[in-house]
Scaffold this active site. Sequence first.
Site, PDB file in Angstrom:
ATOM      1  N   THR A  99       0.852  -1.089  -0.056  1.00  0.00           N
ATOM      2  CA  THR A  99       0.096  -0.078  -0.016  1.00  0.00           C
ATOM      3  C   THR A  99       0.819   1.527  -0.147  1.00  0.00           C
ATOM      4  OG1 THR A  99      -1.645  -1.301   1.334  1.00  0.00           O
ATOM      5  CG2 THR A  99      -1.782   1.142   1.226  1.00  0.00           C
ATOM      6  N   ASP A 391       2.951 -11.999   5.141  1.00  0.00           N
ATOM      7  CA  ASP A 391       3.624 -10.699   4.895  1.00  0.00           C
ATOM      8  C   ASP A 391       4.675 -10.688   6.177  1.00  0.00           C
ATOM      9  OD1 ASP A 391       2.061 -10.088   2.994  1.00  0.00           O
ATOM     10  OD2 ASP A 391       1.179  -8.114   4.034  1.00  0.00           O
TER      11      ASP A 391
END
Length: 551
Positions: A99, A391
Amino acid sequence: MAANLGGQPIFILKEGSQRTRGRDAQSGNIAAAKAVASAVRTTLGPKGMDKMLVDTIGDVVITNDGVTILKEMDIEHPAAKMMVEVAKTQDDEVGDGTTTAVVVAGELLKRAEELLDQDVHPTVIAHGYRLAADKAQELIKELAIDVKPTDKKMLTKIADTAMTGKGAEAAKDKLTELVVKAITMIADEDGTVDTDFVKVEKKVGGTIEDSEIIEGVVIDKERVHPGMPKKIENAKILLLNAPVEFKKTEVDAEISITSPDQLQMFLDEEEKMIKTIVEKIVKSGANVLVCQKGIDDIAQHYLAKAGVLAVRRVKKSDLTKLSRATGATVISSIDAIDAAELGKAGLVEEKKVGGEEMIFVTECDNPKACTLIVRGGTEHVVDELDRALEDALRVVGVAVEDKKFVAGGGSPEVELSLRLREFAASQEGRSQLAIEAFANALEIIPRTLAENAGLDPIDMLVELRSEHENGKKTAGLNVFEAKAVDMLKAGVVEPMRVKTQAIASAAEAAVMILRIDDVIAASKMGGGAPGPEDMEGMGGMGGMGGMPPMM
């Protein structure tokens, strides 16, 4: 598009092709890229929101992960697709910060647009951005702090930061502990970490707290025959990449059988072939057989009789993990079966997890592979947990490989922004403006963190800037207390590579989109091309504000 020659138009492009050029092309591309950035912007940070994505067949994905959102969105516009590539690269390289990369790229383009309005040439902006990106990389390396692969406390904090704001928050203490344990277990002596050797098995049922790490490999399969033992101690494991069944001829062959005796002989011979194969397996001393291909019914019977636990149709990736955990070699021919090729494990047993049988291979001497079993109440919870774990695993792996980390919470961005403004002042000419624009663009990260937490972004930025100007390089935004705090003390830390990669790929994408001054869209078969009005802004991305129509 036509060229005029003595009053005679000459058509160069096929009829129906569209061409948008100059400023229009740029603003169309920039608008599309900004739309993508704004689509994921609200997911940034510990207080970020989630997106619910519904595809054409009604499958639902609920996620906070930038790259997952962009992959699931059906994006048409060519410039918008470049932004998706930025997120994908970030995901492949580091696993986290997707992001951030997209939001920075969008902001770089927004700032560039302001410069274009002041008649600064795109190449000048591109040059300035490149200078700024290179300088930023240097500055990040100066900010970076060393971490030892044995420093579990720091690695836990890094995993914690990667998981904050994702669906996994509820049990992150438990999960970060599992992640750090997994990575330190599979790391090689030379410091390389291949997260493929951490297998994540998702099982719906139980709660997040029931998630566990298995030091070894778990295979989502069951024994091939109920007569086989459920549990084998001191297992000798044979990994086979060949079918345990009678050999068929390579060429098409017909055998004409004239009497029932011949048929019986034929069947007996087949059975004998299989018996020989099984005898070979048993003779090697193997008492666990993991086969990538099939195991014949007759073979299953003989193996069960010999007390061998066998599993068939196991994925190749699982065989590789087993090979690494137990020290066995994957054998691809029945004739090559040898006692020296077998692997060892203290215990192989079949257990029920979430109502399904699974084979656990544990108690290996030095398991360089492990399995995380993720549990959760619903499928969507488990999926999002899986993404958060991926992640965190990647991020801890990268930190162990690079042995460098930086503070989080928007602190590196504010520091870079200050330093880049100083750097801009030392440059000549108009590229100074572009470097300043780059410096301002980086502040989008702390600003977004503040906005997503419902704080006043300007107040927070002013506070952060003054802290950094007073030499507090690690001051970042604590969104829970709404004030600038030393992020190192607060334990909000990220691997250096998350930042270097995000800024590098964001700058590259922004420069690439800026340099486009002509969009030529070929005519589609049967229908006209998307006209300039379709290419404008969100056009070509359909739906609301840059999001595709969901239904």
